[in-house]
Design an enzyme around this catalytic site. Structure first.
Site, short mmCIF file in Angstrom:
data_model
loop_
_atom_site.label_atom_id
_atom_site.label_comp_id
_atom_site.label_asym_id
_atom_site.label_seq_id
_atom_site.Cartn_x
_atom_site.Cartn_y
_atom_site.Cartn_z
N ASP A 18 3.01 -5.19 -14.06
CA ASP A 18 3.08 -6.35 -13.36
C ASP A 18 4.48 -5.75 -13.25
O ASP A 18 5.23 -5.43 -13.93
CB ASP A 18 3.56 -7.56 -14.80
N LYS A 43 12.90 -12.86 -0.33
CA LYS A 43 11.55 -13.68 1.02
C LYS A 43 12.59 -15.65 0.51
O LYS A 43 12.61 -16.36 -0.05
CB LYS A 43 10.85 -13.92 0.81
N PRO A 45 0.99 -1.00 0.03
CA PRO A 45 -0.39 0.32 0.10
C PRO A 45 0.95 1.25 -0.04
O PRO A 45 0.32 2.53 0.06
CB PRO A 45 -0.69 -0.42 1.61
C1 LIG Z 1 4.92 -6.98 0.53
S1 LIG Z 1 3.72 -6.00 -0.11
C2 LIG Z 1 4.67 -4.48 -0.22
C3 LIG Z 1 4.45 -4.23 0.59
C4 LIG Z 1 5.08 -1.98 0.74
N1 LIG Z 1 6.53 -2.80 0.35
C5 LIG Z 1 4.73 -0.88 1.28
O1 LIG Z 1 5.84 -1.22 2.03
O2 LIG Z 1 3.95 -1.17 1.59
C6 LIG Z 1 3.69 -6.89 -1.68
C7 LIG Z 1 3.54 -6.35 -3.22
O3 LIG Z 1 4.48 -6.90 -4.59
C8 LIG Z 1 2.40 -6.89 -4.72
N2 LIG Z 1 3.27 -7.52 -6.31
C9 LIG Z 1 3.66 -9.04 -6.37
N3 LIG Z 1 3.67 -10.04 -7.29
C10 LIG Z 1 4.00 -8.60 -8.05
C11 LIG Z 1 3.98 -8.32 -9.36
N4 LIG Z 1 3.90 -9.42 -10.13
N5 LIG Z 1 4.10 -7.07 -9.63
C12 LIG Z 1 3.87 -6.23 -9.06
N6 LIG Z 1 3.25 -6.68 -7.65
C13 LIG Z 1 3.34 -7.34 -7.31
C14 LIG Z 1 1.34 -7.50 -4.39
O4 LIG Z 1 0.69 -7.07 -4.40
C15 LIG Z 1 1.87 -6.23 -2.67
O5 LIG Z 1 1.07 -5.43 -3.31
#
Ligand SMILES: C[S@@+](CC[C@H](N)C(=O)[O-])C[C@H]1O[C@@H](n2cnc3c(N)ncnc32)[C@H](O)[C@@H]1O
Length: 348
Positions: A256, A301, A218
């Site tokens: 993406d 991760k 977010p």
């Molecule tokens: C751990 S959260 C990120 C939190 C963020 N760093 C913060 O500080 O608020 C991981 C995010 O990665 C996004 N995500 C996962 N795969 C993705 C992709 N292929 N492209 C773009 N976003 C992706 C998810 O939608 C999610 O919002």
């Protein structure tokens, strides 16, 4: 007993033990890791503690929150007088510029916080009387650490203030500000603090710079960057918090993160996408190979069992595929759970 004592996240002792063993062997230092699951620390026993400490800088260690050189192990302290044996163990040592009493950040270690505080208050005047501690903190001199692993068992250690975490227990106390969009914001805050020296931070993160944040929603990491007056392209199909967009520094792209690329080269790329670490490492390498960013901070991760092997493999894969010499620093931060955070930069 001589060697290194390193503190880590509880449960990550096997990773830290593997890291220390491998790096000691590489530095030609004989010894072995002594560890127990969930202790929150690892002791690397070696007669060449000083040499090993020099070879393994605190910043270069991935799974160590703190790195200390062991001067003595006192496994059977008498609760009636713990001070006398500690002073005795320090005979012949030079004066220390500060003294911290600590404990591992583990289920067994945390209840020792009260003892550590009270004991520190009692030990300080005794050390001064013995000529072992300056009246005021002096960062130019080594720091004395007394690490209790239980009420009767302590390690007497020393740290170089330029080569150790500047926070007790190796934990920076960061406060989550009320308008931070997520707790993840603390991860990037801590990464900026831990993976770079203050001089590097000043040089590398400047107002007006341009960055991409992959997996931004977010908006915690984006928000941290905007607070440094950095302009951010935030890539995520999920929504960003409204007040992050209102900074006027943020462009949100629903795309993406594994396919999107910037139209012109950026100063920074940060990435917190939850994905297989090898896939992330490869994509990060592509960014450097193609010259899309100068510096990057990304998370890997590690939900698998062989976390040390995976860490090494991913970092090697990244370096191989980045196609240029880069300086890498990686750490499991306090705010990281089953993951590590990596800084990649051409800066040496
Ligand atoms: C751990 S959260 C990120 C939190 C963020 N760093 C913060 O500080 O608020 C991981 C995010 O990665 C996004 N995500 C996962 N795969 C993705 C992709 N292929 N492209 C773009 N976003 C992706 C998810 O939608 C999610 O919002």
């Amino acid at each position: 007993m001589s060697g290194l004592l390193c503190l880590c996240r509880q449960g990550f002792e096997p990773e830290l033990a593997a890291e220390l063993s491998e790096r000691a062997a590489y530095a030609n230092v004989a010894g072995y890791a002594r560890t127990q699951r969930n202790d929150g620390y690892v002791v690397f026993v070696t007669e060449e503690g000083a040499a090993l400490s020099k070879a393994l800088s605190w910043r270069s260690l991935i799974f160590a929150r703190q790195k200390l050189q062991v001067l003595a192990e006192l496994p059977q302290l008498d609760a009636a007088d713990r001070i006398t044996p500690i002073i005795a163990a320090l005979q012949g040592q030079q004066r220390f510029g500060d003294m911290w009493v600590e404990h591992p950040d583990s289920d067994e270690g945390k209840p020792l916080a009260g003892l550590a505080r009270a004991f520190g208050n009692a030990l300080r005047p005794a050390l001064r009387k013995a000529g072992l501690l300056t009246d005021k903190p002096n960062t130019g001199l080594p720091r004395l650490h007394i690490v209790f692993v239980d009420g009767r068992h302590a390690f007497v250690c020393v740290a170089d203030t330029r080569d150790s975490a500047p926070w007790p227990l190796g934990i920076p106390r960061l406060k989550l500000l009320p308008d931070a969009p997520s707790r993840s914001a603390l991860k990037l805050d801590e990464a900026l603090l831990t993976l770079m020296t203050p001089e590097e931070r000043e040089l590398l993160v400047k107002p007006g710079m341009r960055a991409a944040d992959l997996g931004a929603a977010p908006g915690g990491w984006t928000w941290v960057l905007t607070r440094q007056h950095v302009k951010v392209i935030s890539v995520d199909n999920g929504p960003l918090r409204e007040h992050v967009l209102e900074t006027g520094l943020v462009e949100h792209l629903r795309a993406d993160g594994f396919h999107w690329q910037p139209e012109t080269p950026l100063d920074w790329m940060v990435c917190d996408m939850v994905e297989q670490p090898r896939r992330v490492a490869e994509r990060m390498a592509t960014w450097f190979r193609e010259g899309w960013c100068k510096h990057a901070i990304f998370n890997l991760k590690l939900p698998m069992k062989k976390r040390w092997d995976e860490t090494r493999l991913c970092l090697e894969l990244f370096q191989e595929q980045a196609g240029k010499p880069l300086h890498l620093r990686a750490k499991q931060l306090y705010h990281d759970r089953e993951e590590i955070t990596v800084l990649a930069s051409p800066l040496r």
